[in-house]
Structure formats: structure tokens, C-alpha cells
Design a protein around this motif. Sequence first.
Motif, PDB file in Angstrom:
ATOM      1  N   LYS A 220      25.177  31.034  47.392  1.00 63.73           N
ATOM      2  CA  LYS A 220      26.402  31.646  46.903  1.00 63.73           C
ATOM      3  C   LYS A 220      26.337  33.174  47.016  1.00 63.73           C
ATOM      4  O   LYS A 220      27.272  33.828  47.464  1.00 63.73           O
ATOM      5  N   ALA A 221      25.191  33.733  46.595  1.00 66.06           N
ATOM      6  CA  ALA A 221      25.043  35.190  46.638  1.00 66.06           C
ATOM      7  C   ALA A 221      24.948  35.682  48.091  1.00 66.06           C
ATOM      8  O   ALA A 221      25.586  36.658  48.472  1.00 66.06           O
ATOM      9  N   ARG A 222      24.144  34.971  48.909  1.00 66.08           N
ATOM     10  CA  ARG A 222      23.949  35.396  50.297  1.00 66.08           C
ATOM     11  C   ARG A 222      25.262  35.389  51.080  1.00 66.08           C
ATOM     12  O   ARG A 222      25.507  36.232  51.916  1.00 66.08           O
ATOM     13  N   HIS A 223      26.107  34.412  50.784  1.00 67.09           N
ATOM     14  CA  HIS A 223      27.349  34.281  51.551  1.00 67.09           C
ATOM     15  C   HIS A 223      28.565  34.803  50.790  1.00 67.09           C
ATOM     16  O   HIS A 223      29.684  34.597  51.217  1.00 67.09           O
ATOM     17  N   ARG A 224      28.313  35.466  49.669  1.00 66.50           N
ATOM     18  CA  ARG A 224      29.399  36.055  48.862  1.00 66.50           C
ATOM     19  C   ARG A 224      30.546  35.074  48.644  1.00 66.50           C
ATOM     20  O   ARG A 224      31.697  35.321  48.996  1.00 66.50           O
ATOM     21  N   ILE A 225      30.187  33.913  48.062  1.00 67.58           N
ATOM     22  CA  ILE A 225      31.179  32.867  47.820  1.00 67.58           C
ATOM     23  C   ILE A 225      31.927  33.164  46.523  1.00 67.58           C
ATOM     24  O   ILE A 225      31.320  33.459  45.500  1.00 67.58           O
ATOM     25  N   GLY A 226      33.227  33.111  46.590  1.00 65.92           N
ATOM     26  CA  GLY A 226      34.050  33.339  45.408  1.00 65.92           C
ATOM     27  C   GLY A 226      35.084  32.230  45.256  1.00 65.92           C
ATOM     28  O   GLY A 226      35.181  31.341  46.094  1.00 65.92           O
ATOM     29  N   ALA A 227      35.842  32.304  44.151  1.00 67.59           N
ATOM     30  CA  ALA A 227      36.827  31.262  43.862  1.00 67.59           C
ATOM     31  C   ALA A 227      38.159  31.904  43.477  1.00 67.59           C
ATOM     32  O   ALA A 227      38.222  33.096  43.197  1.00 67.59           O
ATOM     33  N   VAL A 228      39.192  31.118  43.465  1.00 67.75           N
ATOM     34  CA  VAL A 228      40.492  31.605  42.977  1.00 67.75           C
ATOM     35  C   VAL A 228      41.099  30.553  42.049  1.00 67.75           C
ATOM     36  O   VAL A 228      42.278  30.303  42.073  1.00 67.75           O
ATOM     37  N   ASN A 229      40.258  29.918  41.221  1.00 64.00           N
ATOM     38  CA  ASN A 229      40.781  28.790  40.438  1.00 64.00           C
ATOM     39  C   ASN A 229      41.635  29.227  39.251  1.00 64.00           C
ATOM     40  O   ASN A 229      41.811  30.409  39.003  1.00 64.00           O
ATOM     41  N   SER A 230      42.149  28.238  38.537  1.00 64.64           N
ATOM     42  CA  SER A 230      43.222  28.537  37.586  1.00 64.64           C
ATOM     43  C   SER A 230      42.728  29.299  36.361  1.00 64.64           C
ATOM     44  O   SER A 230      43.536  29.799  35.592  1.00 64.64           O
ATOM     45  N   ILE A 231      41.417  29.410  36.167  1.00 67.65           N
ATOM     46  CA  ILE A 231      40.935  30.184  35.014  1.00 67.65           C
ATOM     47  C   ILE A 231      40.882  31.684  35.314  1.00 67.65           C
ATOM     48  O   ILE A 231      40.625  32.479  34.420  1.00 67.65           O
ATOM     49  N   ASN A 232      41.143  32.063  36.544  1.00 72.08           N
ATOM     50  CA  ASN A 232      41.113  33.479  36.920  1.00 72.08           C
ATOM     51  C   ASN A 232      42.085  34.282  36.043  1.00 72.08           C
ATOM     52  O   ASN A 232      43.282  33.977  35.983  1.00 72.08           O
ATOM     53  N   TRP A 233      41.591  35.298  35.370  1.00 72.54           N
ATOM     54  CA  TRP A 233      42.424  36.052  34.430  1.00 72.54           C
ATOM     55  C   TRP A 233      43.604  36.722  35.126  1.00 72.54           C
ATOM     56  O   TRP A 233      44.714  36.769  34.601  1.00 72.54           O
ATOM     57  N   ALA A 234      43.392  37.240  36.338  1.00 74.87           N
ATOM     58  CA  ALA A 234      44.473  37.951  37.028  1.00 74.87           C
ATOM     59  C   ALA A 234      45.664  37.024  37.268  1.00 74.87           C
ATOM     60  O   ALA A 234      46.821  37.463  37.232  1.00 74.87           O
ATOM     61  N   ARG A 235      45.378  35.750  37.503  1.00 70.48           N
ATOM     62  CA  ARG A 235      46.488  34.814  37.695  1.00 70.48           C
ATOM     63  C   ARG A 235      47.293  34.676  36.412  1.00 70.48           C
ATOM     64  O   ARG A 235      48.528  34.698  36.426  1.00 70.48           O
ATOM     65  N   VAL A 236      46.609  34.539  35.286  1.00 69.24           N
ATOM     66  CA  VAL A 236      47.324  34.434  34.012  1.00 69.24           C
ATOM     67  C   VAL A 236      48.130  35.711  33.760  1.00 69.24           C
ATOM     68  O   VAL A 236      49.313  35.666  33.402  1.00 69.24           O
ATOM     69  N   ALA A 237      47.505  36.864  33.999  1.00 68.88           N
ATOM     70  CA  ALA A 237      48.184  38.144  33.743  1.00 68.88           C
ATOM     71  C   ALA A 237      49.465  38.259  34.579  1.00 68.88           C
ATOM     72  O   ALA A 237      50.516  38.655  34.070  1.00 68.88           O
ATOM     73  N   ALA A 238      49.379  37.883  35.847  1.00 71.98           N
ATOM     74  CA  ALA A 238      50.553  37.998  36.728  1.00 71.98           C
ATOM     75  C   ALA A 238      51.696  37.117  36.221  1.00 71.98           C
ATOM     76  O   ALA A 238      52.874  37.450  36.380  1.00 71.98           O
ATOM     77  N   GLN A 239      51.344  35.984  35.601  1.00 69.32           N
ATOM     78  CA  GLN A 239      52.373  35.039  35.149  1.00 69.32           C
ATOM     79  C   GLN A 239      53.109  35.521  33.894  1.00 69.32           C
ATOM     80  O   GLN A 239      54.196  35.052  33.588  1.00 69.32           O
ATOM     81  N   ILE A 240      52.513  36.471  33.164  1.00 66.50           N
ATOM     82  CA  ILE A 240      53.185  36.994  31.959  1.00 66.50           C
ATOM     83  C   ILE A 240      54.522  37.627  32.340  1.00 66.50           C
ATOM     84  O   ILE A 240      55.516  37.529  31.622  1.00 66.50           O
ATOM     85  N   VAL A 241      54.554  38.239  33.525  1.00 65.18           N
ATOM     86  CA  VAL A 241      55.718  39.039  33.943  1.00 65.18           C
ATOM     87  C   VAL A 241      57.006  38.216  33.956  1.00 65.18           C
ATOM     88  O   VAL A 241      58.047  38.650  33.473  1.00 65.18           O
ATOM     89  N   TYR A 242      56.935  36.984  34.497  1.00 63.92           N
ATOM     90  CA  TYR A 242      58.203  36.258  34.645  1.00 63.92           C
ATOM     91  C   TYR A 242      58.751  35.722  33.329  1.00 63.92           C
ATOM     92  O   TYR A 242      59.926  35.379  33.248  1.00 63.92           O
ATOM     93  N   TYR A 243      57.935  35.655  32.282  1.00 62.49           N
ATOM     94  CA  TYR A 243      58.512  35.329  30.967  1.00 62.49           C
ATOM     95  C   TYR A 243      59.424  36.464  30.505  1.00 62.49           C
ATOM     96  O   TYR A 243      60.507  36.232  29.971  1.00 62.49           O
ATOM     97  N   PHE A 244      58.986  37.697  30.699  1.00 61.84           N
ATOM     98  CA  PHE A 244      59.841  38.842  30.355  1.00 61.84           C
ATOM     99  C   PHE A 244      61.105  38.838  31.220  1.00 61.84           C
ATOM    100  O   PHE A 244      62.219  38.976  30.721  1.00 61.84           O
ATOM    101  N   LYS A 245      60.911  38.685  32.537  1.00 56.11           N
ATOM    102  CA  LYS A 245      62.054  38.722  33.455  1.00 56.11           C
ATOM    103  C   LYS A 245      63.043  37.610  33.097  1.00 56.11           C
ATOM    104  O   LYS A 245      64.259  37.828  33.067  1.00 56.11           O
ATOM    105  N   GLY A 246      62.515  36.406  32.823  1.00 58.17           N
ATOM    106  CA  GLY A 246      63.370  35.270  32.483  1.00 58.17           C
ATOM    107  C   GLY A 246      64.106  35.500  31.168  1.00 58.17           C
ATOM    108  O   GLY A 246      65.283  35.165  31.039  1.00 58.17           O
ATOM    109  N   TYR A 247      63.401  36.101  30.209  1.00 62.04           N
ATOM    110  CA  TYR A 247      64.040  36.396  28.920  1.00 62.04           C
ATOM    111  C   TYR A 247      65.213  37.365  29.111  1.00 62.04           C
ATOM    112  O   TYR A 247      66.308  37.147  28.597  1.00 62.04           O
ATOM    113  N   PHE A 248      64.979  38.430  29.861  1.00 62.40           N
ATOM    114  CA  PHE A 248      66.046  39.424  30.065  1.00 62.40           C
ATOM    115  C   PHE A 248      67.236  38.808  30.795  1.00 62.40           C
ATOM    116  O   PHE A 248      68.393  39.111  30.500  1.00 62.40           O
ATOM    117  N   ALA A 249      66.950  37.933  31.766  1.00 61.51           N
ATOM    118  CA  ALA A 249      68.046  37.346  32.544  1.00 61.51           C
ATOM    119  C   ALA A 249      68.851  36.349  31.714  1.00 61.51           C
ATOM    120  O   ALA A 249      70.044  36.169  31.944  1.00 61.51           O
TER     121      ALA A 249
END
Length: 479
Positions: A220-249
Amino acid sequence: MKYLSTRGAPAHAEFCDILLGGLAPDGGLYLPETYPRITAEELARWRELPYAGLAFEILSKFITDIPSADLKSICDKTYTAEVFCHVRAGDDARDITPVHWLEPGRLALLELSNGPTLAFKDMAMQLLGNLFEYVLDKRGEQINILAATSGDTGSAAEYAMRGKHRVRVFMLSPHGKMSAFQRAQMYSLQDENICNIAVTGMFDDAQDIVKAVSNDSSFKARHRIGAVNSINWARVAAQIVYYFKGYFAATRSNDERIDFCVPSGNFGNICAGHIARRMGLPIERLILATNENDVLDEFFRTGVYRPRSAAETRVTSSPSMDISKASNFERFVFDLVGRNPKVVAELWRQVDAGQSFDLSRTPHLASLPGFGFVSGSSTHADRIATIRKVWEGYGVMVDPHTADAVKVGLERADSRPVVVLETALPAKFGETIREALGREAERPADLAGIESLPQRVIVMAPDVDAVKQLISSRLSKQP
Ligand SMILES: *Cc1c(COP(=O)(O)O)cnc(C)c1O
């Protein structure tokens, strides 16, 4: 903003430190040390912003280690009408996530599936692709994403990472088990940095290979293996935005309160709604909808969290919600138990040992109503009936996951408007649409005939060493 772990590791990491990783070193999930509270003045100002501007404002609260001007241009480049172009007729693609009323003032859809793969995962994954490229460029590093998919997540990841420098994707899928449309979506990509591997087995075989490779820490280290699974914090953070957008609309003023109804599997989408509510967005209730795999509905009804075994997990017609345990649920429970990492660590010691936990006779359950959750579940027959009802009643075609949420949302509705999160377009689930409506699913014009494009995929046996060898040889050929 610093990030801590739900199991007790103190808050040292910043956003870019956790962007490329998965679990915290102690096995917990990362969360911000506090949720930023939004002032009335901010909420008033944000109401007027376009999607990319709103994303910048909200993400700035969580990402304090990327210069503002850079974060602004990442948001501007991600959330464009060209990328999120698959809006319903009559809706404006410049809204990125338009609200489409079925019954004005009562029931609406928040369109989250207008991105390249026609599912809401594009909303976060497209941002992730641009963030990865930015951070890797800064650090002069590369990453090789290895993942397994049964459909939605894999294609969203590939469309987000295609053509990005310093990123390669090795995506395992079960050979012959995905729909023709899903296969075409993934395998027709001709980008050099995308490698599709179809393993002659089931999704679980593909998943096991990913786990085995990830457990080989030196590979894993030698080949710099990474993941993008659903626990990734950045994914959760990005999803916060559309609750605000949806609320305003969906509202005219910030005094109004509404309910959101969310078709849920791994609890990633609704976790973002929970955080938006904690930040002060006037959400009255978060209505959680499951399909027959009702582990989350059971928790919110009884206080018992009982992850299912593989044998107990049903294969349903809303397949992206077919989960046995909800990987982001730990984030919510951390807040529910007063952010006490000792309690969380003990509860997940039980979960990791294959047991359930019961909060029903604890003080924690007494605080649950304050979090605004209610829940319900849906069956195949409900899904079919709801797709039919929404089509006949409103002339709108919804996918099976959205149908689960419409069913539960109507059941649980009281006096406030309910905004249902539309997590996929019907084109992805043609078979169920044919069963419900006796007609073909609507398909965006730019995806007509996608099945006849040339495909690029390597078929191989579910063999860990063979997959490792393929990765090594691909990477050694890199310029
Ligand atoms: C992933 C997915 C879901 C479930 O979302 P979670 O964040 O896992 O709760 C629901 N619907 C569709 C179409 C999905 O792709």
C-alpha cells in the motif's frame, strides 16, 4: 479548523491531512472539533448566492488550510452548469441542484443527480477530484485509488478523477453483474488514468480483494494506494452545501422551517443534513428512509443498532441502499452521546465484534428527539407503487431510491413542506421503471446510445496477487 477522531485521537489534523486518507489511526472517523454556527446575518447573505459561491462560504468554515482564492477557484470550476447539466425540463441548470415542486408548499424534489453519472455521488466526488489534484500538485505526490463498486460509487469516482494528473484509478467491478448502462458508463471511459477491472465473481469478491491489498501495508505504501469511500470527510463536507441551497430554494425567508427526507444507506448523505442542522440551518426534521435493509430505521424506532450479516442483507431494487451496516453512522452516534469518544469506542468494539448495541435504556436515547430524526422503510411493492403514483399524479419519473424517500416522506409528513432528496435519475434503473410504468426510463439526450461505444476493461479471476501484479506493472510503465 482541526479534526478529531470519534474514538478519541485528539484534534491535530487539518483538512488537507485527512483528505487523502480514510479512517483515523485509532479506527474512528474524522470530524471537525466543533461545528461552526451560522449567524442570522450570514444566513441572510447566503440566500442570494449561486451554488459555487455558497459552496465556497460553507467549505471555508471547514477548510482553513487552503488559501481562500484557491478554494474559491476550485469551487467555481467544480459546480458549473456544464458539469451538472442533466436537470429536468423547465428547471435551470445554473441552479446546480434545482428544487422541483410536486405539490407546491407540500412536497418537492431536490435534484442532486444532474452530474455526469446521474447520481448524487457526483455532487461530492466532482469536488474531491479537483481537491485531490490541487493538494497532490502542491505536495508533488501521486495517488492510486483502488476501489470496488457495484455501480454508483465507482462510476462517480471515475468521472471525477478522469484526466486528473497525479491520480490513477483501479476500479474492480463484478463481471456481468452490472446493468448494460452502468457497464457502458464505466467501461467506455478511454482516459489513460482509469483502469477498469472486471473480476469473475460477485461484488463481495471484488471488495475482498480491495481489503486484502489495503491490509498489505508495505504494498500500500510502496504503490501509494488510496481510497475514496463513503467515510471520506471531504465527501460529507461537500454534501452539506446542498442542504443550504435546497432550503433557500424551498423557502422565502429564513424564519421558515422545513423537513428533508433522505434515502439512506451508509448514512453519508443524511449525516451532512445533520451537520447542516447543527450549524443552525432551520431544518425541523430529518426523515430517514431505508429500503428492506432497515438497520437504520430500526435504530431510530427502537434505539437498537443491529448490523446485519451478509446473509441477512437483501438484494433489492434500490441497490445503492443495500447495506448491512452504515459506515458513517458512527459520526452521528458521537454527537448523540455528547461527543464522548470512550462511549463510541466501546460501542464500536461491540459492532466490530459482530454484535449489536442498545441505547434504549440509556440517557443517550433521551436526547435523541433533539436531533430531529424520524424514519421509515419501504419495500419493492411500495417502490413500484410510488414510482407509478408520482408519474400519474405529477408527470414526473423518479428512480427507485428517490421513490423510497417519497413513500416515507409522505407517510411522515405533517404541516411543513417535505423536500425529498433525489439521489439518482431513472435512466440508471430501467428495469424497475419498466416494471412500474410499462415504459422505458427517460434518458438524457447526451447519453443516448452510450451502450454502443467501445469499451475498455480487463477481465480477470478474483485473485489478489494477480491484481497486485497488474497495479505494479501499470505503475512501472508510467512516464
Ligand atoms: C449511495 C446512494 C444512496 C445512499 O446514500 P448514503 O450516503 O450511503 O446514505 C442512495 N441513493 C443512491 C442512488 C445512491 O447512489
